[in-house]
Motif scaffolding. Structure first.
Motif, PDB file in Angstrom:
ATOM      1  N   ALA A 136       1.668   3.998   1.096  1.00  0.00           N
ATOM      2  CA  ALA A 136       2.024   3.338  -0.159  1.00  0.00           C
ATOM      3  C   ALA A 136       2.130   1.824  -0.021  1.00  0.00           C
ATOM      4  CB  ALA A 136       3.339   3.903  -0.692  1.00  0.00           C
ATOM      5  N   LEU A 137       2.584   1.379   1.142  1.00  0.00           N
ATOM      6  CA  LEU A 137       2.890  -0.044   1.317  1.00  0.00           C
ATOM      7  C   LEU A 137       1.902  -0.760   2.223  1.00  0.00           C
ATOM      8  CD1 LEU A 137       6.759   0.364   1.818  1.00  0.00           C
ATOM      9  CD2 LEU A 137       5.534  -0.131  -0.311  1.00  0.00           C
ATOM     10  N   ASP A 138       0.732  -0.171   2.426  1.00  0.00           N
ATOM     11  CA  ASP A 138      -0.213  -0.737   3.388  1.00  0.00           C
ATOM     12  C   ASP A 138      -0.617  -2.168   3.052  1.00  0.00           C
ATOM     13  OD1 ASP A 138      -1.489   0.237   1.140  1.00  0.00           O
ATOM     14  OD2 ASP A 138      -3.288   0.882   2.189  1.00  0.00           O
ATOM     15  N   GLU A 139      -0.829  -2.452   1.759  1.00  0.00           N
ATOM     16  CA  GLU A 139      -1.233  -3.811   1.393  1.00  0.00           C
ATOM     17  C   GLU A 139      -0.113  -4.823   1.658  1.00  0.00           C
ATOM     18  OE1 GLU A 139      -2.281  -1.287  -0.678  1.00  0.00           O
ATOM     19  OE2 GLU A 139      -4.438  -1.533  -0.339  1.00  0.00           O
ATOM     20  N   LEU A 140       1.119  -4.376   1.488  1.00  0.00           N
ATOM     21  CA  LEU A 140       2.253  -5.272   1.728  1.00  0.00           C
ATOM     22  C   LEU A 140       2.483  -5.497   3.223  1.00  0.00           C
ATOM     23  CD1 LEU A 140       4.884  -4.055  -0.916  1.00  0.00           C
ATOM     24  CD2 LEU A 140       3.494  -6.133  -0.977  1.00  0.00           C
ATOM     25  N   THR A 141       2.450  -4.407   4.002  1.00  0.00           N
ATOM     26  CA  THR A 141       2.698  -4.541   5.440  1.00  0.00           C
ATOM     27  C   THR A 141       1.619  -5.383   6.120  1.00  0.00           C
ATOM     28  OG1 THR A 141       1.574  -2.416   5.805  1.00  0.00           O
ATOM     29  CG2 THR A 141       3.970  -2.377   5.621  1.00  0.00           C
ATOM     30  N   LYS A 143       0.468  -8.051   5.112  1.00  0.00           N
ATOM     31  CA  LYS A 143       0.757  -9.463   4.867  1.00  0.00           C
ATOM     32  C   LYS A 143       1.996  -9.953   5.618  1.00  0.00           C
ATOM     33  CE  LYS A 143      -2.488  -9.558   1.656  1.00  0.00           C
ATOM     34  NZ  LYS A 143      -3.782 -10.253   1.890  1.00  0.00           N
ATOM     35  N   MET A 144       2.685  -9.040   6.306  1.00  0.00           N
ATOM     36  CA  MET A 144       3.974  -9.386   6.886  1.00  0.00           C
ATOM     37  C   MET A 144       3.881 -10.404   8.022  1.00  0.00           C
ATOM     38  SD  MET A 144       6.023  -5.738   6.750  1.00  0.00           S
ATOM     39  CE  MET A 144       7.588  -6.469   7.236  1.00  0.00           C
ATOM     40  N   SER A 145       2.756 -10.451   8.714  1.00  0.00           N
ATOM     41  CA  SER A 145       2.613 -11.418   9.794  1.00  0.00           C
ATOM     42  C   SER A 145       2.414 -12.840   9.273  1.00  0.00           C
ATOM     43  CB  SER A 145       1.433 -11.037  10.692  1.00  0.00           C
ATOM     44  OG  SER A 145       0.220 -11.040   9.943  1.00  0.00           O
ATOM     45  N   LYS A 146       2.005 -12.951   8.026  1.00  0.00           N
ATOM     46  CA  LYS A 146       1.716 -14.261   7.437  1.00  0.00           C
ATOM     47  C   LYS A 146       2.769 -14.702   6.436  1.00  0.00           C
ATOM     48  CE  LYS A 146      -2.114 -16.823   5.329  1.00  0.00           C
ATOM     49  NZ  LYS A 146      -3.500 -16.738   4.797  1.00  0.00           N
ATOM     50  N   TYR A 147       3.362 -13.732   5.738  1.00  0.00           N
ATOM     51  CA  TYR A 147       4.322 -14.066   4.691  1.00  0.00           C
ATOM     52  C   TYR A 147       5.650 -13.349   4.932  1.00  0.00           C
ATOM     53  CZ  TYR A 147       0.030 -15.487   2.299  1.00  0.00           C
ATOM     54  OH  TYR A 147      -1.174 -16.071   1.981  1.00  0.00           O
ATOM     55  N   ASP A 148       6.693 -13.863   4.303  1.00  0.00           N
ATOM     56  CA  ASP A 148       8.008 -13.231   4.374  1.00  0.00           C
ATOM     57  C   ASP A 148       8.058 -12.133   3.312  1.00  0.00           C
ATOM     58  OD1 ASP A 148      10.609 -12.557   4.826  1.00  0.00           O
ATOM     59  OD2 ASP A 148      11.467 -14.307   3.833  1.00  0.00           O
ATOM     60  N   VAL A 149       7.663 -10.935   3.702  1.00  0.00           N
ATOM     61  CA  VAL A 149       7.564  -9.810   2.774  1.00  0.00           C
ATOM     62  C   VAL A 149       8.758  -8.881   2.978  1.00  0.00           C
ATOM     63  CG1 VAL A 149       6.205  -7.830   2.028  1.00  0.00           C
ATOM     64  CG2 VAL A 149       5.056  -9.936   2.755  1.00  0.00           C
ATOM     65  N   MET A 160      10.360   4.710  -7.929  1.00  0.00           N
ATOM     66  CA  MET A 160       8.997   4.326  -8.307  1.00  0.00           C
ATOM     67  C   MET A 160       8.060   5.514  -8.415  1.00  0.00           C
ATOM     68  SD  MET A 160       8.738   0.884  -5.960  1.00  0.00           S
ATOM     69  CE  MET A 160       6.998   0.637  -6.252  1.00  0.00           C
ATOM     70  N   ILE A 161       8.425   6.629  -7.777  1.00  0.00           N
ATOM     71  CA  ILE A 161       7.561   7.807  -7.833  1.00  0.00           C
ATOM     72  C   ILE A 161       7.346   8.259  -9.274  1.00  0.00           C
ATOM     73  CG2 ILE A 161       7.510  10.288  -7.277  1.00  0.00           C
ATOM     74  CD1 ILE A 161       8.666   9.590  -4.552  1.00  0.00           C
ATOM     75  N   SER A 162       8.352   8.058 -10.126  1.00  0.00           N
ATOM     76  CA  SER A 162       8.220   8.470 -11.531  1.00  0.00           C
ATOM     77  C   SER A 162       7.180   7.636 -12.273  1.00  0.00           C
ATOM     78  CB  SER A 162       9.568   8.364 -12.250  1.00  0.00           C
ATOM     79  OG  SER A 162      10.035   7.021 -12.252  1.00  0.00           O
ATOM     80  N   ASP A 163       6.847   6.466 -11.731  1.00  0.00           N
ATOM     81  CA  ASP A 163       5.812   5.610 -12.322  1.00  0.00           C
ATOM     82  C   ASP A 163       4.532   5.825 -11.533  1.00  0.00           C
ATOM     83  OD1 ASP A 163       4.288   3.705 -13.553  1.00  0.00           O
ATOM     84  OD2 ASP A 163       5.421   1.984 -12.798  1.00  0.00           O
ATOM     85  N   SER A 164       3.856   6.904 -11.836  1.00  0.00           N
ATOM     86  CA  SER A 164       2.735   7.360 -11.009  1.00  0.00           C
ATOM     87  C   SER A 164       1.566   6.383 -10.970  1.00  0.00           C
ATOM     88  CB  SER A 164       2.249   8.724 -11.496  1.00  0.00           C
ATOM     89  OG  SER A 164       1.257   9.236 -10.644  1.00  0.00           O
ATOM     90  N   THR A 165       1.423   5.547 -11.999  1.00  0.00           N
ATOM     91  CA  THR A 165       0.264   4.651 -12.060  1.00  0.00           C
ATOM     92  C   THR A 165       0.589   3.233 -11.587  1.00  0.00           C
ATOM     93  OG1 THR A 165       0.732   4.108 -14.387  1.00  0.00           O
ATOM     94  CG2 THR A 165      -0.754   5.963 -13.948  1.00  0.00           C
ATOM     95  N   ASN A 166       1.767   3.018 -11.023  1.00  0.00           N
ATOM     96  CA  ASN A 166       2.132   1.693 -10.513  1.00  0.00           C
ATOM     97  C   ASN A 166       1.082   1.215  -9.516  1.00  0.00           C
ATOM     98  OD1 ASN A 166       3.486  -0.405  -8.815  1.00  0.00           O
ATOM     99  ND2 ASN A 166       5.246   0.116 -10.094  1.00  0.00           N
ATOM    100  N   ILE A 167       0.768  -0.059  -9.565  1.00  0.00           N
ATOM    101  CA  ILE A 167      -0.283  -0.616  -8.710  1.00  0.00           C
ATOM    102  C   ILE A 167       0.019  -0.430  -7.229  1.00  0.00           C
ATOM    103  CG2 ILE A 167       0.798  -2.899  -8.667  1.00  0.00           C
ATOM    104  CD1 ILE A 167      -2.985  -2.115  -8.687  1.00  0.00           C
ATOM    105  N   TRP A 169       0.692   2.138  -5.638  1.00  0.00           N
ATOM    106  CA  TRP A 169       0.116   3.370  -5.099  1.00  0.00           C
ATOM    107  C   TRP A 169      -1.373   3.244  -4.821  1.00  0.00           C
ATOM    108  CZ3 TRP A 169       4.335   5.387  -3.764  1.00  0.00           C
ATOM    109  CH2 TRP A 169       5.440   5.472  -4.604  1.00  0.00           C
ATOM    110  N   ASP A 170      -2.012   2.251  -5.399  1.00  0.00           N
ATOM    111  CA  ASP A 170      -3.457   2.135  -5.276  1.00  0.00           C
ATOM    112  C   ASP A 170      -3.858   1.571  -3.919  1.00  0.00           C
ATOM    113  OD1 ASP A 170      -6.129   2.231  -6.035  1.00  0.00           O
ATOM    114  OD2 ASP A 170      -6.089   0.176  -6.813  1.00  0.00           O
ATOM    115  N   ASN A 171      -4.790   2.245  -3.277  1.00  0.00           N
ATOM    116  CA  ASN A 171      -5.361   1.751  -2.026  1.00  0.00           C
ATOM    117  C   ASN A 171      -6.539   0.850  -2.386  1.00  0.00           C
ATOM    118  OD1 ASN A 171      -6.671   1.298   0.386  1.00  0.00           O
ATOM    119  ND2 ASN A 171      -6.399   3.378   1.147  1.00  0.00           N
ATOM    120  N   LEU A 172      -6.375  -0.433  -2.199  1.00  0.00           N
ATOM    121  CA  LEU A 172      -7.379  -1.394  -2.656  1.00  0.00           C
ATOM    122  C   LEU A 172      -8.673  -1.320  -1.866  1.00  0.00           C
ATOM    123  CD1 LEU A 172      -5.097  -4.517  -3.304  1.00  0.00           C
ATOM    124  CD2 LEU A 172      -5.793  -2.712  -4.888  1.00  0.00           C
TER     125      LEU A 172
END
Length: 211
Positions: A136-141, A143-149, A160-167, A169-172
């Motif tokens: 779920a958090l692959d895009e965020l993790t 960026k962790m070496s470059k930004y304070d995430v 957030m699971i109840s919001d199934s279409t939240n961005i 969840w999307d694997n870019l």
């Protein structure tokens, strides 16, 4: 220079509680003040799970004895698992599972969220939780070496699971638009495969050994 320590917190603002209405004082490394506290005092990782569940049990305990307090100290029920596992399981369609995955699903359904060292099922939950967060958090993790995430805590992930279409969840990296259900299902299959591999190596493995 502006971040350097300058002085002490005034005495009238020192954290204290005297004869609280709830009838007890407890601490289990949760944040000791509300968000309205006017002073910065630590960048520590205050996680509320243990403190919250201790307070929930103290609220319902009657005729407290030293033995009951000992049991409370040794209690290993996880509020973290209680908050995250049910919404994850509710998004699983059993008809899509393999026979082995159904077996594990049934075992998870009967789990009381206790991390007894002799149990095997906490291993599966931890594998699923880790796999779920990684997917779920692959895009965020990334960026962790470059930004304070700052990654969302498990209780927020459960909401957030109840919001199934939240961005989130999307694997870019794929053309499809993944949903919470897709991530939960994929991460469950991955966790079951990992769990099965552990059982093949050592059928008697338990939480105490694994941890």
């Amino acid at each position: 220079e502006g971040l350097e320590w300058e002085t002490y917190i005034p005495d009238e603002f020192k954290m204290r509680t005297i004869n609280p209405e709830r009838g007890y004082v407890s601490s289990a490394n949760q944040r000791p003040t509300s968000n309205k506290y006017p002073f910065y005092y630590s960048s520590g990782d205050f996680r509320p799970y243990r403190g919250t569940i201790v307070n929930l049990k103290l609220d319902t305990m009657k005729d407290i004895t030293p033995e009951k307090m000992k049991q409370l100290q040794l209690d290993n029920q996880s509020l973290q698992a209680m908050k995250l596992l049910p919404p994850m399981m509710s998004r699983i369609e059993r008809s899509s599972l393999t026979e082995r995955e159904i077996k594990f699903f049934s075992e998870l359904s009967g789990w009381k969220f206790n991390y007894e060292r002799s149990l095997q099922i906490p291993i599966l939950f931890e594998l699923w939780r880790n796999s779920f967060r990684m997917m779920a958090l692959d895009e965020l993790t990334s960026k962790m070496s470059k930004y304070d995430v700052r990654l969302p805590r498990d209780w927020k992930m459960a909401e957030m699971i109840s919001d199934s279409t939240n961005i989130i969840w999307d694997n870019l990296s794929t053309k499809e638009r993944e949903s919470a259900i897709d991530i939960i299902r994929s991460s469950y299959s991955k966790a079951c495969a990992q769990f099965d591999s552990l059982l093949i190596i050592d059928p008697t493995i338990d939480w105490g050994t694994y941890k």
